[in-house]
Design an enzyme around this catalytic site. Structure first.
Site, PDB file in Angstrom:
ATOM      1  N   CYS A 143       0.853  -1.180   0.000  1.00 14.73           N
ATOM      2  CA  CYS A 143       0.000   0.000   0.000  1.00 14.73           C
ATOM      3  C   CYS A 143       0.891   1.233   0.000  1.00 14.73           C
ATOM      4  O   CYS A 143       2.047   1.171   0.419  1.00 14.73           O
ATOM      5  CB  CYS A 143      -0.886   0.022   1.239  1.00 14.73           C
ATOM      6  SG  CYS A 143      -1.892  -1.459   1.410  1.00 14.73           S
ATOM      7  N   ARG A 190       1.772   1.068  -6.210  1.00  8.78           N
ATOM      8  CA  ARG A 190       1.914   0.121  -5.109  1.00  8.78           C
ATOM      9  C   ARG A 190       0.634  -0.651  -4.851  1.00  8.78           C
ATOM     10  O   ARG A 190       0.648  -1.701  -4.215  1.00  8.78           O
ATOM     11  CB  ARG A 190       2.300   0.860  -3.833  1.00  8.78           C
ATOM     12  CG  ARG A 190       3.652   1.517  -3.899  1.00  8.78           C
ATOM     13  CD  ARG A 190       3.899   2.306  -2.658  1.00  8.78           C
ATOM     14  NE  ARG A 190       4.198   1.460  -1.531  1.00  8.78           N
ATOM     15  CZ  ARG A 190       5.418   1.159  -1.122  1.00  8.78           C
ATOM     16  NH1 ARG A 190       6.445   1.641  -1.761  1.00  8.78           N
ATOM     17  NH2 ARG A 190       5.625   0.370  -0.098  1.00  8.78           N
ATOM     18  N   TRP A 217      -3.614  -1.973  -1.520  1.00  6.06           N
ATOM     19  CA  TRP A 217      -3.605  -3.291  -2.155  1.00  6.06           C
ATOM     20  C   TRP A 217      -4.161  -4.227  -1.098  1.00  6.06           C
ATOM     21  O   TRP A 217      -3.535  -4.464  -0.062  1.00  6.06           O
ATOM     22  CB  TRP A 217      -2.176  -3.688  -2.554  1.00  6.06           C
ATOM     23  CG  TRP A 217      -2.131  -4.942  -3.383  1.00  6.06           C
ATOM     24  CD1 TRP A 217      -2.299  -5.055  -4.728  1.00  6.06           C
ATOM     25  CD2 TRP A 217      -1.877  -6.274  -2.910  1.00  6.06           C
ATOM     26  NE1 TRP A 217      -2.173  -6.362  -5.122  1.00  6.06           N
ATOM     27  CE2 TRP A 217      -1.922  -7.131  -4.030  1.00  6.06           C
ATOM     28  CE3 TRP A 217      -1.628  -6.825  -1.659  1.00  6.06           C
ATOM     29  CZ2 TRP A 217      -1.724  -8.506  -3.932  1.00  6.06           C
ATOM     30  CZ3 TRP A 217      -1.433  -8.194  -1.550  1.00  6.06           C
ATOM     31  CH2 TRP A 217      -1.478  -9.019  -2.687  1.00  6.06           C
ATOM     32  N   ASN A 261       0.430   0.272   5.936  1.00  7.08           N
ATOM     33  CA  ASN A 261       0.932  -0.647   4.918  1.00  7.08           C
ATOM     34  C   ASN A 261       1.488  -1.852   5.646  1.00  7.08           C
ATOM     35  O   ASN A 261       2.295  -1.697   6.553  1.00  7.08           O
ATOM     36  CB  ASN A 261       2.038   0.057   4.109  1.00  7.08           C
ATOM     37  CG  ASN A 261       2.743  -0.895   3.165  1.00  7.08           C
ATOM     38  OD1 ASN A 261       2.151  -1.863   2.690  1.00  7.08           O
ATOM     39  ND2 ASN A 261       4.015  -0.629   2.897  1.00  7.08           N
ATOM     40  N   GLY A 262       1.059  -3.059   5.287  1.00  6.47           N
ATOM     41  CA  GLY A 262       1.580  -4.256   5.953  1.00  6.47           C
ATOM     42  C   GLY A 262       0.450  -5.127   6.474  1.00  6.47           C
ATOM     43  O   GLY A 262      -0.698  -5.008   6.020  1.00  6.47           O
ATOM     44  N   GLU A 308       1.040 -11.120 -17.123  1.00  3.90           N
ATOM     45  CA  GLU A 308       0.819 -10.017 -16.182  1.00  3.90           C
ATOM     46  C   GLU A 308      -0.060  -8.918 -16.761  1.00  3.90           C
ATOM     47  O   GLU A 308      -0.926  -8.397 -16.078  1.00  3.90           O
ATOM     48  CB  GLU A 308       2.164  -9.351 -15.830  1.00  3.90           C
ATOM     49  CG  GLU A 308       2.935  -9.992 -14.727  1.00  3.90           C
ATOM     50  CD  GLU A 308       4.219  -9.209 -14.427  1.00  3.90           C
ATOM     51  OE1 GLU A 308       4.456  -8.941 -13.255  1.00  3.90           O
ATOM     52  OE2 GLU A 308       4.980  -8.867 -15.360  1.00  3.90           O
ATOM     53  N   HIS A 343       8.719 -33.375 -23.437  1.00  2.00           N
ATOM     54  CA  HIS A 343       8.364 -34.085 -22.202  1.00  2.00           C
ATOM     55  C   HIS A 343       7.040 -33.601 -21.633  1.00  2.00           C
ATOM     56  O   HIS A 343       6.830 -33.660 -20.427  1.00  2.00           O
ATOM     57  CB  HIS A 343       9.495 -33.937 -21.176  1.00  2.00           C
ATOM     58  CG  HIS A 343      10.794 -34.473 -21.685  1.00  2.00           C
ATOM     59  ND1 HIS A 343      11.034 -35.816 -21.838  1.00  2.00           N
ATOM     60  CD2 HIS A 343      11.904 -33.841 -22.136  1.00  2.00           C
ATOM     61  CE1 HIS A 343      12.248 -35.987 -22.337  1.00  2.00           C
ATOM     62  NE2 HIS A 343      12.792 -34.796 -22.540  1.00  2.00           N
ATOM     63  N   LYS A 403       3.224  -3.510  -7.329  1.00  2.00           N
ATOM     64  CA  LYS A 403       4.618  -3.326  -7.723  1.00  2.00           C
ATOM     65  C   LYS A 403       5.575  -3.860  -6.670  1.00  2.00           C
ATOM     66  O   LYS A 403       6.592  -4.457  -6.975  1.00  2.00           O
ATOM     67  CB  LYS A 403       4.853  -1.828  -7.920  1.00  2.00           C
ATOM     68  CG  LYS A 403       6.263  -1.463  -8.327  1.00  2.00           C
ATOM     69  CD  LYS A 403       6.433  -1.647  -9.793  1.00  2.00           C
ATOM     70  CE  LYS A 403       7.839  -1.462 -10.277  1.00  2.00           C
ATOM     71  NZ  LYS A 403       8.118  -2.369 -11.400  1.00  2.00           N
TER      72      LYS A 403
HETATM   73  C1  G6P Z   1       6.141  -8.025  -7.883  1.00  2.00           C
HETATM   74  C2  G6P Z   1       6.262  -7.126  -9.081  1.00  2.00           C
HETATM   75  C3  G6P Z   1       7.274  -7.694 -10.064  1.00  2.00           C
HETATM   76  C4  G6P Z   1       8.605  -7.908  -9.367  1.00  2.00           C
HETATM   77  C5  G6P Z   1       8.475  -8.746  -8.097  1.00  2.00           C
HETATM   78  C6  G6P Z   1       9.730  -8.687  -7.259  1.00  2.00           C
HETATM   79  O1  G6P Z   1       5.585  -9.234  -8.261  1.00  2.00           O
HETATM   80  O2  G6P Z   1       4.993  -6.987  -9.712  1.00  2.00           O
HETATM   81  O3  G6P Z   1       7.447  -6.812 -11.143  1.00  2.00           O
HETATM   82  O4  G6P Z   1       9.482  -8.558 -10.241  1.00  2.00           O
HETATM   83  O5  G6P Z   1       7.417  -8.239  -7.269  1.00  2.00           O
HETATM   84  O6  G6P Z   1       9.889  -7.383  -6.772  1.00  2.00           O
HETATM   85  P1  G6P Z   1      11.276  -6.730  -6.426  1.00  2.00           P
HETATM   86  O7  G6P Z   1      10.924  -5.337  -6.027  1.00  2.00           O
HETATM   87  O8  G6P Z   1      11.830  -7.531  -5.271  1.00  2.00           O
HETATM   88  O9  G6P Z   1      12.141  -6.801  -7.613  1.00  2.00           O
END
Ligand code: G6P
Length: 607
Positions: A2, A27, A74, A98-99, A486, A502, A602
């Site tokens: 968030c 976020r 989120w 957030n959390g 995505e 396979h 994100k």
């Molecule tokens: C989320 C994002 C991805 C990212 C992943 C890892 O799933 O949507 O784009 O690759 O987290 O995040 P980081 O900030 O650790 O690279």
């Protein structure tokens, strides 16, 4: 996950809160809300869905006041409804969080028994009531906030606003990041530096367990033991301009097109172009002459690690284990004596990657962070760091952060090769030279956009897509499939081309296109055989290859996406561009929300 913003300002707060939330929407975007003090009274506006809905609410019923907090959500506990949207409030306190508060049920029952009335299904609301309970006992805001925070278990970054207190804003951090911004006679709180970037460049990052008590005169920080702590103020260079879309239709498009610059910046950070040598910063005890390494990340960052696995094995001759952070952290793996851990993360805040890093540190493994956000938690907790210089990445689907991660990891592979005596200086020169050419090759790769756009029109009708690659391009195929699912919501799977027989070959028919990442390298002939097997079963092949490869596949490929010829070492960087464009243009064709795809966030700061 968030986004949080808090303002002790001198201008109307509501428009500024919304301005900050626009930067934080990446976020989470399930709901948004703001609260301000109007004549000392807490007033809120909240709306489910995108920020635009909140803006409409505010236009219909504006909020006055120069002090306030805001949130973009989120969802974890409770559906994305208005009642579950932050800020949560009593008549005395409003909070944004957030959390995840893990003990919220017990706290909620305790407070309900004392007569508190809850409005939402969230874990967060309990924070507002706990602080209110302290105020009701006669405690001052600071004591009430500290008392409440001490009772919270789980992960949180919070900002607290108090009725009748125009010059107090309190922030607390445990597990989820929180930054304090210093303006001229104004103070700010944000879930990251981007949140406060419209208002100030002077930013302080709170550490684990910190509580910050803000007034317009400054900030007092108390550490986890309650002692007054000094935290450094950084100048945040991520600037406002870099978080604007400019002339681009989407942030993702802008970020794809920034890659010549962002890879160039990252590569030149680690190489001496004149001597054609890699130059690593001080790695604080990380022994690059190690016999083995582990590489951990999530999502796209994990795939960057998978590419690096091939590089480190081939260039440096060390044993590499890569894993997804959420699996690794509970495996309790053992480590060899001469080894180090690499943690790849754009945000530097991903909860699982952070937990994996901490596990390694507890087990005396030296840790190296490949991180994009300076001063993020992973950045600060690792023994050493290799910054990626991609700048703020706003599109939820990672693009320029991925190629910046590859750039730093490529330099690391060369450095490890040299430290272990596995690389002659001539060979090092060749690899560095190839790296230096990458930004130009990425520029060339971007020119395929019109060709890719035509293919995207067709791909947009697919229900399933197979991505195939071999060797170092297997992780690129995985990343290509991830990008497509995505943002376009088309089901896609990445497979090692040699694994096709396979199982996945059973999926092939004329409605299942295959995207093959196939530069004309040492493994090309092998991949060509696999392409023939697929083409023979009616699949429409979209082959991403260079001119030599194109000549070889012209009879079996339905479409060819031409990439520039390049040294095999840097091909994963160059071939990232067409797979990103293919996903992007397909999503645009389908009309999905490219920068904010459904259900995703994100930065994943919860498990
Ligand atoms: C989320 C994002 C991805 C990212 C992943 C890892 O799933 O949507 O784009 O690759 O987290 O995040 P980081 O900030 O650790 O690279």
């Amino acid at each position: 996950m968030c986004g949080i913003i808090g303002i002790l300002g001198s201008a109307p707060a509501a428009p500024r809160l919304v301005e900050a939330l626009k930067r934080l929407e990446y976020r989470g975007y399930d709901s948004a809300g703001v609260a301000t003090l109007e004549g000392g009274v807490i007033k809120r506006r909240r709306a489910p869905g995108k920020l635009a809905n909140l803006e409409r609410e505010l236009a219909a019923a504006p909020l006055a006041g120069v002090t306030g907090i805001g949130h973009t959500r989120w969802a974890t506990h409770g559906a994305p409804t208005t009642a579950n949207a932050h800020p949560h409030a009593t008549d005395r306190v409003a909070i944004v969080h957030n959390g995840i508060i893990e003990n919220f049920r017990a706290l909620r029952e305790e407070l309900i028994a004392k007569g508190h009335k809850f409005e939402s299904e969230t874990d967060s609301e309990v924070i507002a009531h706990l602080i209110t309970a302290g105020l009701d006992k006669g405690e001052k805001p600071e004591a009430a906030a500290i008392g409440a925070v001490r009772r919270l278990e789980g992960a949180f970054g919070i900002a607290v606003l108090f009725a009748g207190e125009e010059d107090v804003l309190i922030g607390a951090r445990k597990g989820s990041p929180l930054a304090v911004g210093f303006g001229d006679g104004e103070m700010f709180l944000g879930s990251d530096a981007i949140a406060v970037s419209p208002f100030t460049t002077r930013v302080m990052f709170l550490e684990e367990g910190d509580i910050a008590i803000l007034s317009r005169a400054g900030a007092k920080v108390l550490d986890a033991d309650g002692a007054v702590a000094q935290r450094q103020i950084h100048i945040f260079s991520g600037g406002v301009a870099s978080v604007e879309k400019g002339n681009h239709r989407h942030f993702m498009q802008k970020e794809i097109y920034e890659q010549p610059e962002t890879t160039g910046r990252t590569i030149t950070r680690y190489v001496n172009a004149y001597d054609e040598r890699v130059e690593m910063p001080d790695l604080d005890g990380v022994d690059l002459a190690a016999d083995n390494a582990i590489i951990i990340g999530c999502g796209t960052a994990h795939y960057a690690g998978r590419v690096a696995e091939y590089w480190l094995e081939q260039i440096a001759g060390i044993t590499v284990e890569t894993d997804i952070a959420s699996e690794f952290r509970y495996r309790k793996p053992a480590f060899g004596k001469k080894s180090f851990g690499v943690f790849v993360s754009q945000s530097g805040e991903t909860a699982d990657t952070l937990a994996a890093l901490r596990y390694c540190k507890e087990n005396a493994l030296k840790t190296l962070a490949v991180v994009n956000v300076p001063e993020s938690t992973i950045w600060r907790e690792a023994d050493a760091r290799l910054p990626t210089l991609a700048g703020p990445e706003i599109g939820v689907a990672s693009t320029k952060a991925f190629t910046a991660q590859l750039s730093a990891l490529a330099a690391l592979a060369i450095a490890v090769g040299r430290a272990r005596g596995a690389l002659s200086s001539q060979e090092e020169g060749r690899l560095v030279h190839a790296l230096m050419e990458t930004p130009r090759l990425i520029t060339d790769a971007l020119t395929a956009e019109p060709q890719i756009e035509a293919i995207a029109h067709e791909l947009a009708h697919a229900r399933d897509v197979l991505y195939l690659g071999r060797g170092v391009h297997y992780p690129i195929a995985l990343e290509g499939a991830l990008k497509l699912k995505e943002i376009s919501y088309i089901h896609a799977e990445g497979y090692a081309a040699g694994e096709l027989k396979h199982g996945p070959i059973a999926l092939i028919d004329e409605d299942t296109p295959g995207v093959v990442v196939a530069p004309h390298d040492a493994l090309f002939e092998k991949t060509l055989s696999n392409m023939q097997e697929v083409a023979a079963r009616g699949a429409k092949l979209i082959v991403i290859t260079d001119p030599a490869g194109a000549a070889a596949v012209k009879d079996i490929a339905k479409h060819i996406i031409l990439a520039p010829a390049c040294d095999a070492f840097v091909a994963p960087l160059v071939y990232s561009v067409p797979i990103q464009l293919l996903a992007y243009l397909t999503a645009v064709q389908k009309g999905t929300d490219v920068d904010q795809p459904r259900n995703l966030a994100k930065s994943v700061t919860v498990e």
